[in-house]
Design a protein around this motif. Structure first.
Motif, short mmCIF file in Angstrom:
data_model
loop_
_atom_site.label_atom_id
_atom_site.label_comp_id
_atom_site.label_asym_id
_atom_site.label_seq_id
_atom_site.Cartn_x
_atom_site.Cartn_y
_atom_site.Cartn_z
N ASP A 223 0.96 -1.12 0.00
CA ASP A 223 0.02 0.04 0.08
C ASP A 223 0.98 1.24 0.05
N CYS A 224 1.85 1.43 1.05
CA CYS A 224 2.56 2.63 1.17
C CYS A 224 3.72 2.40 1.97
N VAL A 225 4.56 3.61 1.87
CA VAL A 225 5.69 3.57 2.71
C VAL A 225 5.49 4.96 3.62
N ILE A 226 5.28 4.90 4.96
CA ILE A 226 4.93 6.27 5.86
C ILE A 226 6.14 6.63 6.61
N ILE A 233 8.34 3.30 7.34
CA ILE A 233 7.49 2.04 7.60
C ILE A 233 6.87 1.67 6.40
N LEU A 234 7.27 0.48 6.03
CA LEU A 234 6.48 -0.40 4.83
C LEU A 234 4.89 -0.55 5.37
N THR A 235 4.05 -0.04 4.95
CA THR A 235 2.63 0.08 5.82
C THR A 235 1.42 -0.75 4.73
N GLU A 236 0.79 -1.54 5.42
CA GLU A 236 -0.74 -1.91 4.72
C GLU A 236 -1.69 -1.19 5.53
N GLY A 272 4.32 -2.14 9.33
CA GLY A 272 3.35 -1.87 10.00
C GLY A 272 1.89 -1.87 9.43
N PHE A 273 0.88 -1.66 10.22
CA PHE A 273 -0.33 -1.36 9.65
C PHE A 273 -1.08 -0.11 10.14
#
Length: 313
Positions: A223-226, A233-236, A272-273
């Motif tokens: 989904d994204c990196v925040i 953070i590689l994020t779902e 993370g999520f």
């Protein structure tokens, strides 16, 4: 197959990797940490006449688009979306393997244009903007599943695509569906601005894209990196009403292990999520996850090499 499909398949190379190396207690500890720290808002309406999975999936994908749109300052680079890839398949006739009626290619094009119509700078919580996001979500289904919803597949040309889209939204929950998506988007906007929240001043720096090694599993796009407090953070983004399950932890770890710094033009050190139905943002460092969940693997680099080797066999 995709990464998520391989995770669900107990006989896949991905599952074999996890079965061989994961520490069950460590995975459960990480799973507990990743759960939302705030109450998850339940679906605000009863699902009638359709499968719950379809409605939840439509909400989740629409929310993803609207969060991305909001995070980019109420704009979207459409040709970098999965919906654009779905439209490309239809516009070039590649979907003829799935359907014989060329008018369906026109339906896909119409939906894609509707998707762009109201994501034009207005607020992400605007009803018409949500309407456009739903249209993009349907086009994304063309790319991921090779099909349109049955309503669009079986309706004749006497109904235009916009009318069919309104009918489809009505079937999925009508105004209550839009209201539910609206609530998730407003939660995200508030979470970024809340100094006491877990996402305060968080910034999406990389948007939905396929990993360079995604071909090893038939598809893997995160989904994204925040960027949050200088951490990447590689994020779902999850819009589920149920708690996270082990398969979701495997999914985010799978993305992290498919990453290749030579192929992927971005970096991250955490995964993370973001829980869109609560505004909770939970993440852990890859080093911590490796120590807890894969004690037999010496480093993140070692884990990546072993994961890719397993997929290549």
């Amino acid at each position: 197959m995709s990464l998520t499909s391989e995770i669900k398949d107990p006989k896949s190379p991905v599952r074999d990797f996890f079965s061989r190396y994961e520490n069950k207690n460590g995975m459960k500890e990480c799973l507990r940490f990743f759960q939302s720290t705030k109450p998850i808002c339940p679906l605000s309406f009863n699902i009638l006449g359709t499968k719950p999975f379809i409605v939840h999936s439509l909400i989740g994908t629409s929310v993803d688009y609207l969060i991305r749109y909001s995070a980019m300052g109420n704009k979207l680079i459409f040709n970098e979306t999965v919906a654009h890839q779905g439209w490309s398949l239809g516009s070039c006739g590649s979907m003829n393997d799935f359907w014989d009626d060329s008018s369906l290619d026109e339906r896909v094009t119409d939906l894609y244009e509707i998707g762009k119509m109201y994501m034009d700078g207005r607020e992400a919580s605007d009803d018409e903007c949500i309407y456009s996001a739903i249209a993009l979500s349907i086009v994304e289904k063309v790319y991921r599943a090779g099909s349109l919803p049955n309503l669009f597949m079986t309706s004749r040309e006497d109904k235009d695509t916009q009318s069919l889209l309104k009918e489809y939204i009505k079937q999925m929950g009508d105004k209550a569906l839009v209201k539910d998506i609206f609530a998730c988007v407003k939660t995200f906007i508030s979470a970024v601005k809340d100094p006491d929240g877990e996402l305060f001043n968080g910034r999406i720096v990389v948007f939905n894209r396929a990993l360079g090694n995604s071909g090893l599993v038939g598809g893997a796009d995160f989904d994204c990196v925040i960027e949050y407090n200088k951490a990447l953070i590689l994020t779902e983004i999850k819009s589920m009403i149920k708690p996270l399950a082990i398969e979701h932890i495997r999914q985010i770890i799978g993305y992290a292990l498919l990453y290749d710094e030579k192929k992927d033009p971005f970096q991250f050190s955490n995964v993370g999520f973001y829980h869109s139905r609560s505004g909770s943002f939970r993440f852990l460092s890859l080093d911590f996850i490796l120590e807890k969940c894969f004690p037999a693997l010496a480093s993140v680099d070692h884990a990546r090499k072993e994961f890719v080797r397993k997929l290549g066999n």
